[in-house]
Design a protein around this motif. Structure first.
Motif, mmCIF file in Angstrom:
data_model
loop_
_atom_site.group_PDB
_atom_site.id
_atom_site.type_symbol
_atom_site.label_atom_id
_atom_site.label_comp_id
_atom_site.label_asym_id
_atom_site.label_seq_id
_atom_site.Cartn_x
_atom_site.Cartn_y
_atom_site.Cartn_z
ATOM 1 N N LEU A 144 0.838 -1.187 0.000
ATOM 2 C CA LEU A 144 0.000 0.000 0.000
ATOM 3 C C LEU A 144 0.876 1.240 0.000
ATOM 4 O O LEU A 144 1.972 1.249 0.568
ATOM 5 N N LEU A 145 0.392 2.304 -0.628
ATOM 6 C CA LEU A 145 1.082 3.580 -0.661
ATOM 7 C C LEU A 145 0.105 4.665 -0.228
ATOM 8 O O LEU A 145 -0.983 4.808 -0.801
ATOM 9 N N VAL A 146 0.484 5.427 0.799
ATOM 10 C CA VAL A 146 -0.305 6.561 1.264
ATOM 11 C C VAL A 146 0.277 7.826 0.639
ATOM 12 O O VAL A 146 1.490 8.037 0.666
ATOM 13 N N VAL A 147 -0.577 8.670 0.071
ATOM 14 C CA VAL A 147 -0.126 9.902 -0.589
ATOM 15 C C VAL A 147 -1.035 11.046 -0.155
ATOM 16 O O VAL A 147 -2.257 10.948 -0.257
ATOM 17 N N ALA A 148 -0.412 12.131 0.321
ATOM 18 C CA ALA A 148 -1.184 13.292 0.775
ATOM 19 C C ALA A 148 -1.069 14.436 -0.217
ATOM 20 O O ALA A 148 0.032 14.786 -0.644
ATOM 21 N N ASP A 149 -2.204 15.010 -0.590
ATOM 22 C CA ASP A 149 -2.248 16.254 -1.366
ATOM 23 C C ASP A 149 -2.421 17.405 -0.379
ATOM 24 O O ASP A 149 -3.395 17.441 0.385
ATOM 25 N N GLU A 150 -1.498 18.365 -0.412
ATOM 26 C CA GLU A 150 -1.494 19.451 0.567
ATOM 27 C C GLU A 150 -2.484 20.553 0.207
ATOM 28 O O GLU A 150 -2.534 21.012 -0.943
ATOM 29 N N ALA A 151 -3.250 21.008 1.204
ATOM 30 C CA ALA A 151 -4.066 22.209 1.045
ATOM 31 C C ALA A 151 -3.147 23.421 1.210
ATOM 32 O O ALA A 151 -2.478 23.555 2.237
ATOM 33 N N VAL A 152 -3.102 24.297 0.220
ATOM 34 C CA VAL A 152 -2.103 25.368 0.220
ATOM 35 C C VAL A 152 -2.693 26.772 0.205
ATOM 36 O O VAL A 152 -1.937 27.746 0.291
ATOM 37 N N LEU A 153 -4.014 26.902 0.102
ATOM 38 C CA LEU A 153 -4.623 28.222 0.025
ATOM 39 C C LEU A 153 -5.657 28.391 1.132
ATOM 40 O O LEU A 153 -6.274 27.419 1.597
ATOM 41 N N ASP A 154 -5.863 29.643 1.549
ATOM 42 C CA ASP A 154 -6.806 29.952 2.617
ATOM 43 C C ASP A 154 -8.245 29.756 2.172
ATOM 44 O O ASP A 154 -8.572 29.803 0.981
ATOM 45 N N ASN A 155 -9.098 29.553 3.202
ATOM 46 C CA ASN A 155 -10.558 29.574 3.006
ATOM 47 C C ASN A 155 -11.036 28.552 1.982
ATOM 48 O O ASN A 155 -11.992 28.783 1.249
ATOM 49 N N TYR A 156 -10.332 27.426 1.933
ATOM 50 C CA TYR A 156 -10.719 26.302 1.072
ATOM 51 C C TYR A 156 -10.723 26.687 -0.407
ATOM 52 O O TYR A 156 -11.413 26.091 -1.216
ATOM 53 N N GLU A 157 -9.894 27.704 -0.758
ATOM 54 C CA GLU A 157 -9.903 28.179 -2.138
ATOM 55 C C GLU A 157 -9.445 27.114 -3.123
ATOM 56 O O GLU A 157 -9.913 27.077 -4.267
ATOM 57 N N ASP A 158 -8.507 26.248 -2.688
ATOM 58 C CA ASP A 158 -8.040 25.211 -3.609
ATOM 59 C C ASP A 158 -8.842 23.925 -3.493
ATOM 60 O O ASP A 158 -8.503 22.918 -4.109
ATOM 61 N N GLY A 159 -9.923 23.948 -2.701
ATOM 62 C CA GLY A 159 -10.876 22.846 -2.712
ATOM 63 C C GLY A 159 -10.390 21.587 -2.005
ATOM 64 O O GLY A 159 -9.431 21.597 -1.237
ATOM 65 N N PHE A 160 -11.063 20.509 -2.280
ATOM 66 C CA PHE A 160 -10.836 19.223 -1.618
ATOM 67 C C PHE A 160 -9.442 18.695 -1.926
ATOM 68 O O PHE A 160 -9.061 18.546 -3.091
ATOM 69 N N LYS A 161 -8.693 18.411 -0.871
ATOM 70 C CA LYS A 161 -7.370 17.802 -0.992
ATOM 71 C C LYS A 161 -7.373 16.509 -0.173
ATOM 72 O O LYS A 161 -7.384 16.547 1.066
ATOM 73 N N PRO A 162 -7.347 15.378 -0.811
ATOM 74 C CA PRO A 162 -7.461 14.117 -0.076
ATOM 75 C C PRO A 162 -6.111 13.537 0.348
ATOM 76 O O PRO A 162 -5.049 13.928 -0.135
ATOM 77 N N ILE A 163 -6.186 12.591 1.268
ATOM 78 C CA ILE A 163 -5.118 11.621 1.464
ATOM 79 C C ILE A 163 -5.578 10.357 0.763
ATOM 80 O O ILE A 163 -6.645 9.817 1.062
ATOM 81 N N TRP A 164 -4.751 9.898 -0.170
ATOM 82 C CA TRP A 164 -5.089 8.755 -1.019
ATOM 83 C C TRP A 164 -4.448 7.479 -0.472
ATOM 84 O O TRP A 164 -3.365 7.512 0.108
ATOM 85 N N LEU A 165 -5.103 6.344 -0.732
ATOM 86 C CA LEU A 165 -4.501 5.045 -0.473
ATOM 87 C C LEU A 165 -4.480 4.264 -1.778
ATOM 88 O O LEU A 165 -5.529 4.054 -2.405
ATOM 89 N N PHE A 166 -3.261 3.889 -2.198
ATOM 90 C CA PHE A 166 -3.073 3.165 -3.454
ATOM 91 C C PHE A 166 -2.710 1.710 -3.192
ATOM 92 O O PHE A 166 -1.888 1.414 -2.312
ATOM 93 N N ASP A 167 -3.304 0.824 -3.986
ATOM 94 C CA ASP A 167 -2.923 -0.581 -4.030
ATOM 95 C C ASP A 167 -1.717 -0.691 -4.964
ATOM 96 O O ASP A 167 -1.795 -0.313 -6.137
ATOM 97 N N MET A 168 -0.585 -1.196 -4.430
ATOM 98 C CA MET A 168 0.655 -1.257 -5.197
ATOM 99 C C MET A 168 1.073 -2.684 -5.533
ATOM 100 O O MET A 168 2.245 -2.940 -5.833
#
Length: 417
Positions: free
Chosen positions: A273-297
């Motif tokens: 398994l591989l865990v991958v995080a997409d970082e939220a980088v803008l205030d007030n949720y401007e860049d929207g949903f940023k998930p932590i993903w789980l990949f089957d490797m």
């Protein structure tokens, strides 16, 4: 700090605050490591880095502060054994062009600071990697420095042995690329190899496929493979069997349609398994949903996303101000806590979270801690809201959880899950 004087959390679940430190009056922290009973944290706005004695986690004591060179930040660092590695790079958030942080997270950073084309001629910062001896815990002694030509190094991965792995903004490149560093003589580290995505080498006439922020945040290494988080270019898996000749294994990008900002990866080799995080980088949720993903490797050439982690929802974090969403996931440091079932992550204005992934198709939140509003803003940029922004998390071998914030200091927690 006595329990009666500890900050009262805004929210907690299965996590108990047992210690807090303002880090010697420098409560801003970015990357956080714990080594032989001492916490090491890089500062975003106070410059330099600090050392906190956490041998008594209920009474953490700041014992050392080492200032950064002028116009330079030391926000990221690594400890392993008797070595401490500290990045040196242009202090981006002190620069006029990045006072609106959106400018830092969008577009090609090498072009913005002038290192891609060589347009910047006056280098008033220090670029490279410092090496400290920490055989005497809590007393870093500088023994070496590796300079680089460019903006500097952003983040390092080092868990002992001959090689370290880093992201570096080098002259001629549009953004941060992957480099390997030979540490066989810690007093004289040298670059050993490099890899970049096609289109990044502007000096060689390459042209990027888009103008989005396609640069390496950093890579973690498992076995002979480096798992690189390449911001808006997604996941880049690199063969480092020969660290002098890193080579592409796979590039997978989900942005668009998702919103980019890939920050770090954690391979769980015993479970494929591989865990991958997409970082939220803008205030007030401007860049929207940023998930932590789980990949089957199980098929390394065809990673399949099988789930995303649940988003904190007990409060209206999207409207709270500041950043809401993942920042960093704890990376199973070999000298710390290692688990392929529990994942620790920071969610910025939603604090720190713990997830149980025993069922990889349905990750479950099993712990949370949201600190209160910080006592003051260390962040001197304009229009910053006074809300918590949990940044990093480290878990030691005993299971104690250490987490920090851009303004609120160091929190030491017991996880009760």
């Amino acid at each position: 700090m006595p329990a009666s004087h500890l900050p009262t959390p805004d929210f907690s679940k299965n996590m108990t605050l047992i210690g807090h430190s303002d880090q010697g009056g420098r409560p801003d922290g970015v990357q956080l490591m714990v080594n032989k009973g001492y916490a090491y944290t890089g500062h975003m706005f106070s410059k330099g880095f600090s050392v906190i004695d956490v041998r008594d986690p209920r009474n953490p004591i700041a014992v050392e502060y080492i200032a950064a060179p002028p116009n330079t930040w030391n926000i990221h660092l690594q400890t392993y054994g008797d070595l401490l590695l500290v990045i040196n790079a242009k202090d981006m958030f002190a620069s006029a062009e990045f006072q609106d942080e959106k400018a830092y997270y969008t577009g090609q950073i090498g072009k913005k600071v002038g290192t891609a084309s060589g347009a910047v001629t006056e280098r008033d910062w220090t670029a490279g990697m410092s090496v400290y001896d920490i055989s005497t815990p809590g007393k870093p002694r500088k023994i070496g420095f590796m300079p680089v030509n460019g903006g500097g190094i952003h983040r390092i991965w080092y868990t002992g042995g001959r090689y370290a792995y880093a992201s570096a903004l080098l002259d001629g490149f549009t953004d941060y690329i992957f480099i390997t560093i030979d540490m066989s003589d810690p007093a004289n580290p040298v670059e050993a190899g490099r890899y970049w995505l096609p289109g990044m080498n502007e000096a060689a006439g390459e042209v990027p496929a888009s103008d989005r922020r396609a640069g390496l945040h950093h890579a973690t290494v498992s076995g002979d493979t480096a798992y690189g988080a390449w911001r808006d270019a997604g996941l880049v898996i690199i063969d480092v069997k020969d660290p002098t000749k890193p080579a592409l294994k796979l590039h997978k990008n989900w942005s668009p349609p998702f919103n980019g900002g890939t920050h770090n990866c954690l391979m769980l080799p015993d479970r494929d398994l591989l865990v991958v995080a997409d970082e939220a980088v803008l205030d007030n949720y401007e860049d929207g949903f940023k998930p932590i993903w789980l990949f089957d490797m199980r098929d390394p050439g065809n990673p399949i996303s099988i789930s995303t982690f649940p988003e904190p929802a007990e409060a209206d974090y999207r409207s709270k101000g500041g950043h809401f969403g993942p920042h960093n996931i704890y990376e199973n440091r070999p000298d710390g806590f290692v688990s392929s079932e529990l994942i620790f992550a920071t969610y910025q204005n939603a604090g720190v979270r713990v997830f149980d992934i025993r069922n990889p198709y349905r990750p479950e939140e099993v712990g949370a801690f949201v600190p209160p509003e910080p006592a003051r803003l260390v962040d001197r940029r304009p229009n910053r809201k006074k809300v918590i922004q949990n940044c990093d998390v480290y878990v030691d071998k005993t299971g104690l959880v250490y987490t920090n914030d851009y303004n609120g200091g160091l929190y030491i927690l017991e996880f009760k899950g």
